[in-house]
Structures are given as structure tokens and as C-alpha cells.
Design an enzyme around this catalytic site. Sequence first.
Site, PDB file in Angstrom:
ATOM      1  N   CYS A  70       0.832  -1.202   0.000  1.00 30.05           N
ATOM      2  CA  CYS A  70       0.000   0.000   0.000  1.00 30.05           C
ATOM      3  C   CYS A  70       0.868   1.254   0.000  1.00 30.05           C
ATOM      4  O   CYS A  70       2.004   1.254   0.495  1.00 30.05           O
ATOM      5  CB  CYS A  70      -0.912   0.000   1.227  1.00 30.05           C
ATOM      6  SG  CYS A  70      -2.238  -1.221   1.145  1.00 30.05           S
ATOM      7  N   CYS A 125      -3.556   0.206  -3.266  1.00 32.88           N
ATOM      8  CA  CYS A 125      -4.257   0.443  -2.003  1.00 32.88           C
ATOM      9  C   CYS A 125      -3.588   1.582  -1.247  1.00 32.88           C
ATOM     10  O   CYS A 125      -2.460   1.978  -1.543  1.00 32.88           O
ATOM     11  CB  CYS A 125      -4.282  -0.826  -1.148  1.00 32.88           C
ATOM     12  SG  CYS A 125      -2.657  -1.490  -0.729  1.00 32.88           S
TER      13      CYS A 125
END
Length: 307
Positions: free
Chosen positions: A122, A203
Site C-alpha cells: 500500500c 491500495c
Amino acid sequence: MPFQNSSATTHRPRLILSGVMVVLLLLVVVIVSVAVLSSGRKATPGSSPAQWKGDGTTKHLQEIVLGRCYNFIATVNPELKDIDCLQVWQGLQNAIAYRDPCSTTEEDYRPLVDLASHFIPCNKSLFWSKTKDLVHRFTKANHDFLTLEDTLAGYIADELSWCGDLASPGINYQSCPKWSECENNPSTIYWKMASKMFAEAACGTVQVMLNGSIETGAFRNNSFFGGIEVPNLNPDKITEMHIWLIHDIDRPQRESCTGPSITTLKNILTSRKISVSCEENYRPVQLLQCASNPDHSTCKLCPYTTQ
């Protein structure tokens, strides 16, 4: 008796002549058949590579793909050491060899893309449009970010060309179709799938580097970023997108963070419940530009002043 001898003598030449004629007739049939078959082979469609407007398959494609794959899993991302690079190559070969290069489908590449997909941490995904050289200089200097070309799927294919052909050897090394000739060509379909995979894996906070100096606008709906990656961002996984609007040092600044195409992008992201921010000439990226243009006025930390 004289009558019988005369009859036998007369029939014998006729029989011999008939036999010769049959043999000659058979020879004619064989020769004609061979000629027809030979001419048929020459006229068979696909007996020579089709001619397209794009570059042909990169020479030594197999060796390049295998070499890049082995390098990626050995030095770039050792966590992927268990990936079978021979299967990666086989997946690519199976997708294109002896196939019509204008009829490529996503299913052709599915085994390869599934094999090459991997986890992306992420906050590290960095998208780009019309900033390829600069964005990759940036990711080489700053390992906190990853572009599509920093994934296995992008790494093995970057700057390569390939397509199949119905004729032997099944790969066209002379030319490959451009998008303008047929949309479903091997290169376009591959990068669409890889881009979709990259977007779906993103993400946290994501970034995009856009070019604010091009006339067509920094954001374009028909680009890979606008048409493939933005629609496949998952709002449930992404908290925010940072837009880095970069202007070429030696070109006009055609668009700002309040410009029309950037406003369009902001509206699209907002409608999908993704927060968005924009910064012009993100300083770490601009410093890379200044490395090549140190005397440019933009690169001076402090402007000269006169007393």
C-alpha cells in the site's frame, strides 16, 4: 490354323497399345495432380508473414523475456523467487504463436497475467501518463514508489514488441499491427490487462504523475491511465490520490491544478469516493529535471537579487 494365328497376331499389338495409353493417362493424371497441389500450396493464405505498419517482434524475444524474468526474481524482487520463468515465457508464447494478431483476447493472456501477478504494498503505486522517462528516473532514485513497469508483468515487456502469424514459424519478426490497424492486437491487449491488474492491486494513498505541458491536456479519458487504470481503482482500498502535475522545464506550462482536464479527473475520482489532491511541479521530481538542466531559472534554489 492359319486363321487363328492371324487373329492372335492382330490382337497382341492392340493390347500393348492400350496398356501404353493407360500408363500415359495415369502419368498425365499424376503430373496434373502434383501441379495443382503445388500451386495450391503457393496460394495458401498465411504462407508468408502478413505486412503491418508497426515494428516486428523483437529479435531474441525468448532470451530477453527469460533474462528479465530471472533478473527480476533474483535481484529486483527476491520474494518472487519461486516463480517459474519458463512458464512465464510459455504463457507469452502460447498467447501469440500461430495466432491472428488482430484477434487477441484477454483469455489468451490470462495464464501469463495470473502467473506474473504479485502483491504491491500500500501507498507505493505510482501511475503516469505522458511522463514515462521522468517517472522511471524517479522510481529508480526513490524506491518508495512502484510503477507498472516495476512489476513483473511490466518489467518483462517494457519496450518490447511481439505478435504472432498464421504461417511458420508462428511469430512475425517483420511487422506487427498498430492500434490504428486493429485494436485487438497482442501489445494493446497485454498492456490493458497489465494496467488493469496494477490498478486493482493499488491500495492506500496512490500517486499519478501527469504532464502539464502537452497540448491535448494532462488527463485524457482515452489514455491507459484514464481509460483502464482509473476505472479499476478500488474505492474500498484507496484512501486518496495525489496528482503530481509536472511541467517540462523547456516547454510552456499549459495546464495548472485548476485546469480543465485536471478538474475532470478530480470530478471522476470524487464521484467514486476517492479523495484527491494536486501539486504542481512536485519538488523531488523537479530536482531530477534540474539534474539535466542545472542552469535553468526554475532550478535555482534562491533567485538572484540586486542591491
